[in-house]
Design an enzyme around this catalytic site. Structure first.
Site, PDB file in Angstrom:
ATOM      1  N   ASP A  96      24.301 -12.296  44.773  1.00  0.00           N
ATOM      2  CA  ASP A  96      24.155 -12.599  46.197  1.00  0.00           C
ATOM      3  C   ASP A  96      22.677 -12.859  46.437  1.00  0.00           C
ATOM      4  OD1 ASP A  96      23.873 -12.599  48.948  1.00  0.00           O
ATOM      5  OD2 ASP A  96      24.502 -10.515  49.228  1.00  0.00           O
ATOM      6  N   LYS A 147      15.342 -18.493  51.700  1.00  0.00           N
ATOM      7  CA  LYS A 147      16.668 -19.115  51.725  1.00  0.00           C
ATOM      8  C   LYS A 147      16.816 -20.097  52.884  1.00  0.00           C
ATOM      9  CE  LYS A 147      21.565 -17.703  51.599  1.00  0.00           C
ATOM     10  NZ  LYS A 147      22.428 -16.506  51.542  1.00  0.00           N
ATOM     11  N   GLU A 188      30.100 -17.659  50.488  1.00  0.00           N
ATOM     12  CA  GLU A 188      29.999 -16.227  50.778  1.00  0.00           C
ATOM     13  C   GLU A 188      31.303 -15.637  51.320  1.00  0.00           C
ATOM     14  OE1 GLU A 188      26.397 -15.961  53.077  1.00  0.00           O
ATOM     15  OE2 GLU A 188      25.146 -16.388  51.337  1.00  0.00           O
ATOM     16  N   ASP A 223      29.758 -11.949  59.209  1.00  0.00           N
ATOM     17  CA  ASP A 223      28.581 -11.620  58.397  1.00  0.00           C
ATOM     18  C   ASP A 223      27.328 -11.573  59.269  1.00  0.00           C
ATOM     19  OD1 ASP A 223      26.439 -11.477  56.635  1.00  0.00           O
ATOM     20  OD2 ASP A 223      27.234 -12.962  55.232  1.00  0.00           O
TER      21      ASP A 223
HETATM   22  P1  ADP Z   1      20.829 -10.806  54.378  1.00  0.00           P
HETATM   23  O1  ADP Z   1      22.260 -11.198  54.339  1.00  0.00           O
HETATM   24  O2  ADP Z   1      20.067 -11.461  55.508  1.00  0.00           O
HETATM   25  O3  ADP Z   1      20.123 -10.923  53.080  1.00  0.00           O
HETATM   26  P2  ADP Z   1      21.552  -7.945  54.635  1.00  0.00           P
HETATM   27  O4  ADP Z   1      23.005  -8.181  54.650  1.00  0.00           O
HETATM   28  O5  ADP Z   1      21.001  -7.146  53.513  1.00  0.00           O
HETATM   29  O6  ADP Z   1      20.716  -9.261  54.769  1.00  0.00           O
HETATM   30  O7  ADP Z   1      21.185  -7.231  56.025  1.00  0.00           O
HETATM   31  C1  ADP Z   1      19.895  -6.833  56.317  1.00  0.00           C
HETATM   32  C2  ADP Z   1      19.859  -6.248  57.715  1.00  0.00           C
HETATM   33  O8  ADP Z   1      20.716  -5.106  57.788  1.00  0.00           O
HETATM   34  C3  ADP Z   1      18.467  -5.787  58.130  1.00  0.00           C
HETATM   35  O9  ADP Z   1      18.196  -6.200  59.456  1.00  0.00           O
HETATM   36  C4  ADP Z   1      18.594  -4.275  58.040  1.00  0.00           C
HETATM   37  O10 ADP Z   1      17.713  -3.599  58.935  1.00  0.00           O
HETATM   38  C5  ADP Z   1      20.039  -4.063  58.454  1.00  0.00           C
HETATM   39  N1  ADP Z   1      20.561  -2.759  58.029  1.00  0.00           N
HETATM   40  C6  ADP Z   1      20.575  -2.239  56.777  1.00  0.00           C
HETATM   41  N2  ADP Z   1      21.080  -0.982  56.787  1.00  0.00           N
HETATM   42  C7  ADP Z   1      21.400  -0.690  58.080  1.00  0.00           C
HETATM   43  C8  ADP Z   1      21.947   0.455  58.746  1.00  0.00           C
HETATM   44  N3  ADP Z   1      22.257   1.569  58.084  1.00  0.00           N
HETATM   45  N4  ADP Z   1      22.134   0.376  60.097  1.00  0.00           N
HETATM   46  C9  ADP Z   1      21.791  -0.734  60.776  1.00  0.00           C
HETATM   47  N5  ADP Z   1      21.269  -1.824  60.223  1.00  0.00           N
HETATM   48  C10 ADP Z   1      21.067  -1.818  58.879  1.00  0.00           C
HETATM   49 MG    MG Z   2      23.878 -11.943  53.421  1.00  0.00          MG
END
Ligand code: ADP
Ligand code: MG
Length: 616
Positions: A24, A87, A187, A211
């Site tokens: 991913d 990205k 995805e 998502d």
């Molecule tokens: P991406 O798909 O953009 O790479 P992610 O799916 O990893 O990102 O999501 C990242 C986001 O999720 C960030 O804004 C992070 O602060 C938030 N996040 C991660 N853990 C938590 C949590 N326990 N509660 C709320 N938000 C969270």
């Molecule tokens: Mg993502």
């Protein structure tokens, strides 16, 4: 069957794994997973703490590269040399991102609005592909350390809305990282696979994948039937995500608490993110930063982010309408992305879609679905039949002998793909279309399948003709290549048989070479592209001086010509960074002149209108 490979750098023989990993490659975080005893598992860091690698690349003072958690810390201390959200730039031209440029804390180059963006770090220029490759290399190293073997094959996920250019850029990043990208998977498809949905031939379901990541939101509605994942609709907001929740908290604190003394806004933002995560588990948060107390309750937080959550529901509504479905017709809902851990988000989505969640309490890891897709490709999932695919990429030769891939390898057949081209010389009447097969960046290293000449293009200035090239590959693997100039309708085509006269060993060799030469190929491509771009700019600067000599001072003409000459010299050399830098200098100097010329042209046009008015 184990294979052995020679490590070219160290000269030892290593066990090469047949394992195909799932990746991913996220905007905020990336991760890698593989099949272990029939189960998909994501690989953790060496401390065994987290599966996430922050998608951040930092260049140190001595130009070495750091990726992940360590790079994330540099966002505060050295933002100009720390690249995040790459990205968002994949497969994009400057024109595509102009409106949102201020979002990025680093320098994006805008010398030619139509070509792909580059990122400037000190005196070096990088493509988003190279930067993504750094993230992929980190993931590759992580899993190689875990398993003690060399990994060379991967499946990578991309958003369902990614276009051809964005998908190709992702493949190229993989290649540059030493990974043979067997498949790019959507995805939402990976999210479904992570739950085993679609793994059985008789599965028939409509799935909504919601998502919410760090900076982007998307909702996709899939129809899954006979092992085929059809995207019925997809909607979203490319600037809405968990980061906006953090910003809402920061704004709240700035209004509610006396915070005049906080030295860095970035550290306040990190505190806000910590508060947000804490509130996913607890009812309230309180902490001190630089002697000041910051507090927020879950109810306060929910009031802040409710409007943002409502915006995601509006997208869901549109996606349903586009798919011509009602809420009740959704069989399953899958939550993806870190921000779906926020209880309010879960509640809002479940109320809106009135469906059974397929998700446990934590969001789905897309890399797990990618690992399952990889397992299917490896032939380990007996229930699913493998569809016919093209074993090597198919494309045409473009300026400077570059390979432009039109149908990537592993595309399901039959397939039909079209792409738009134009001429590069004023008054050009003919266009040669040369068709190649293979994975290398330069056509000279690929296998030529045939060529033809599209004749009778009506003479027009360079760049004006619209030439559409279609690759149509039928179920028997026969490829028809068709070129058509859309203004005049002149047309020409050939049929070729890509698989004729090539053995499996030869294909294997071509694949291997493309990985071995990825680095130098990419360098060649970057140089050729910089030269092509520079040549266009040299021509337009010459034209500009000729056409607008009247409004330019002798000094302006002289400087423009001098800079143009410097660019010609740079093009004659082989330093792509020098070409890019010289190009930027020329552009920086001429763009105010071009604005002036445009203003003059507009005021002339207005005069023209009023004169016509007086005639009547
Ligand atoms: P991406 O798909 O953009 O790479 P992610 O799916 O990893 O990102 O999501 C990242 C986001 O999720 C960030 O804004 C992070 O602060 C938030 N996040 C991660 N853990 C938590 C949590 N326990 N509660 C709320 N938000 C969270
Ligand atoms: Mg993502």
């Amino acid at each position: 069957m184990a294979k052995f490979a020679i490590n070219l750098k160290e000269g030892n023989i290593e066990k090469e794994s047949e394992l195909i990993v799932g990746i991913d490659l996220g905007t905020t975080n990336s991760l890698v997973a593989y099949m272990k005893e029939g189960q998909a598992v994501a690989v953790k860091d060496q401390a065994g703490k987290s599966t996430l690698v922050p998608s951040i690349v930092h260049f140190t003072a001595d130009q070495s590269v750091i990726v992940g958690d360590e790079a994330r810390e540099k966002l505060v201390t050295d933002p100009a040399n720390t690249i995040y959200s790459v990205k968002r730039l994949m497969g994009k031209s400057y024109k595509d991102i102009k409106q949102v440029e201020q979002y990025f804390g680093y320098q994006i180059i805008d010398e030619d609005t139509d070509s792909l963006v580059k990122i400037r770090v000190k005196d070096k220029f990088f493509t988003p592909i190279e930067l993504s490759a750094e993230i992929l290399k980190t993931l590759k190293r992580r899993i190689e350390t875990e398993l003690g073997e060399t990994i060379s094959k991967a499946v990578i996920t991309v958003p369902a809305y990614f276009n051809d250019a964005q998908r190709q850029a992702t493949r190229d990043a993989g290649k540059l990282a030493g990974l043979d990208v067997l498949r790019i998977v959507n995805e939402p498809t990976a999210a479904s696979l992570a739950y085993g949905i679609g793994l059985h031939a008789d599965d028939n379901e409509v799935v909504a994948v919601y998502d919410l990541g760090g900076g982007t939101f998307d909702i996709s509605i899939l129809q899954i039937h006979n092992g085929i994942f059809e995207v019925l609709s997809t909607h979203g907001d490319t600037f809405l995500g968990g980061d906006d929740f953090d910003r809402a908290i920061v704004d709240f604190w700035l209004q509610e608490q006396a915070t005049g003394q906080i030295s860095s806004s970035q550290s306040l933002r990190l505190l806000a993110e910590q508060a947000k995560k804490h509130l996913s588990q607890h009812e309230s948060y309180e902490n001190r930063l630089e002697g000041i107390t910051f507090a927020i309750t879950r109810a306060q937080f929910e009031a802040l982010v409710q409007p943002l959550v409502d915006r995601t529901l509006a997208s869901c509504r549109r996606a349903l309408a586009d798919a011509k479905l009602k809420q009740e017709q959704i069989d399953k809902v899958i939550l993806v992305g870190g921000a779906t851990r926020v209880p309010l988000v879960k509640k809002a989505v479940s109320e809106f879609l009135a469906a059974r969640f397929s998700t446990s309490s934590t969001p789905t890891k897309l890399a797990l679905g990618a690992a399952i897709q990889a397992d299917i490709l490896a032939g380990n999932q007996k229930d699913l039949l493998l569809l016919d695919i093209t074993p090597l990429s198919l494309g045409i030769e473009t300026m400077g002998g570059l390979m432009d891939v039109i149908i990537p390898r592993n595309t399901k057949v039959p397939a039909k793909v079209g792409r738009r081209y134009t001429t590069s010389i004023d008054g050009q009447r003919n266009l040669k279309v040369a068709v190649y097969q293979g994975e290398r960046d330069l056509v000279e290293h690929n296998r030529k399948l045939g060529e033809f000449i599209l004749k009778g293009i009506p003479p027009m200035p360079a760049g004006l003709p619209k030439i559409e090239i279609h690759f149509i590959i039928n179920a028997d693997g026969i490829l028809q290549v068709k070129a058509q100039e859309l203004r005049s309708n002149v047309e020409q085509s050939i049929d070729v048989q890509p698989q004729y006269g090539i053995s499996e060993e030869e294909m294997g060799r071509m694949l291997l070479e493309s990985i071995q030469h990825a680095q130098e190929d990419m360098a060649r491509r970057a140089l050729l592209e910089a030269r092509n771009e520079a040549n266009n700019i040299i021509l337009s600067a010459d034209k500009f001086v000729q056409q607008h000599a009247a409004i330019l001072s002798p000094e302006e003409i002289e400087i423009t010509q001098k800079l143009n000459l410097a660019l010609r010299d740079a093009v004659a050399g082989t330093d792509k960074d020098l070409i890019n830098k010289t190009m930027e200098d020329l552009n920086a100097y001429t763009s105010p002149l071009a604005h002036r010329a445009m203003d003059t042209a507009i005021s002339d046009a207005i005069k023209g209108i009023s004169l016509q008015g007086m005639d009547k």
